[in-house]
Design a protein around this motif. Structure first.
Motif, PDB file in Angstrom:
ATOM      1  N   ARG A  72       0.824  -1.211   0.000  1.00 35.00           N
ATOM      2  CA  ARG A  72       0.000   0.000   0.000  1.00 35.00           C
ATOM      3  C   ARG A  72       0.858   1.261   0.000  1.00 35.00           C
ATOM      4  NH1 ARG A  72      -3.173  -3.941   2.244  1.00 35.00           N
ATOM      5  NH2 ARG A  72      -5.306  -3.920   1.422  1.00 35.00           N
ATOM      6  N   GLU A  76       0.578   4.176  -2.724  1.00 33.45           N
ATOM      7  CA  GLU A  76      -0.057   5.413  -2.271  1.00 33.45           C
ATOM      8  C   GLU A  76       0.903   6.410  -1.638  1.00 33.45           C
ATOM      9  OE1 GLU A  76      -3.021   4.004   0.437  1.00 33.45           O
ATOM     10  OE2 GLU A  76      -3.717   2.465  -0.973  1.00 33.45           O
ATOM     11  N   ALA A 253      -4.196   1.968   6.616  1.00 33.50           N
ATOM     12  CA  ALA A 253      -3.451   0.911   5.937  1.00 33.50           C
ATOM     13  C   ALA A 253      -3.413  -0.358   6.781  1.00 33.50           C
ATOM     14  CB  ALA A 253      -2.034   1.382   5.623  1.00 33.50           C
TER      15      ALA A 253
END
Length: 264
Positions: A72, A76, A253
């Motif tokens: 992640r 991101e 997350a």
């Protein structure tokens, strides 16, 4: 020398002086910067953020978190790194003084100001290698108690909730090893004839990321027909970080990683 006034009287009202008008744009810019500093952090630019988050978690939780967090972050927030520590610090003071940013695991003692969110509730199952004598037949409590077991305990304890539940039925298991690490215990079970306990999803729920290591080691998970207490995994943080945009991303997350039914 008298300072230039910003407002002067004009009849019954006050009007700005040229000095005030000249400062207007500068003052507005200062207000905008202060507003950005004091805002909840929702506008954090994750694409340019460069920081390291320190988490404290048991080895099994850390192993479940790391792949998802790295994936992640790469998608991101590529400038974020992670440091995952073993459960060696007292979480309350460590969160308060910033030695750790987040505790993830079984949150059983917190300071009054600590914020806690429960993430997932799991059950305990027996894990054995495919060729283990318990793997080929229905698991009875008598056969479970007669097997050799490895226990995970950072304090070296030989007993736990399973022993209490078995004792209520006049059964006692034999613990041949106590290890401080879930991963070591699962590796021992994968290579020998000992039973270890593994947290798994509740019936009807997607597979928990916490069982993926057991699956990767080839362990078979067996239902235990006892009312063992469930295991709740949560996360804890200090309230000073509650509104920080980067920390909010971290918590989200972790939440998404532990709820994910499979790696994506």
């Amino acid at each position: 020398m008298a300072k230039d006034p910003l407002l002067v009287r004009a009849g019954q009202t006050m009007v700005p002086t040229p000095r005030a008008l000249a400062l207007r744009d500068e003052a507005a810019a200062v207000v905008r910067r202060l507003d950005a500093l004091l805002s909840p952090g929702g506008d954090t630019d994750l694409s340019t953020l460069r920081t390291t988050f320190t988490l404290q978690a048991a080895d099994l939780v850390g192993a479940a978190l790391a792949p998802g967090l790295l994936r992640r972050a790469g998608q991101e927030a590529p400038g974020i790194s992670f440091r995952i520590l073993a459960e060696e610090l007292e979480a309350g003071p460590a969160l308060r003084d910033g030695r750790i940013d987040l505790e993830v695991g079984s949150i059983d003692h917190v300071d009054p100001e600590t914020q806690v969110e429960e993430l997932v509730t799991l059950r305990m199952m027996a894990a054995v290698r495919p060729g283990h004598p318990l793997a080929g037949e229905p698991l009875t409590l008598v056969r479970l108690a007669a097997a050799e077991h490895v226990v995970v305990s950072r304090r070296g304890r030989f007993t736990g909730p399973l022993d209490t539940a078995l004792a209520e039925r006049n059964l006692h298991r034999r613990v041949t090893a106590v290890l401080p690490s879930h991963l070591a215990a699962m590796a021992l079970a994968a290579g020998g004839d000992v039973v270890c306990l593994v947290p798994a999803a509740l019936p009807g729920s997607p597979e928990s990321p916490l069982t993926r290591t057991a699956t990767a080691l080839g362990l078979r998970l067996l239902d235990i027909s006892l009312p063992l207490p469930p295991l709740t995994i949560g996360m804890a943080w200090h309230p000073r970080q509650a509104a920080d945009g980067a920390h909010r991303w971290l918590r989200d997350a972790v939440r998404r990683t532990l709820h994910a039914p499979e790696a994506t």
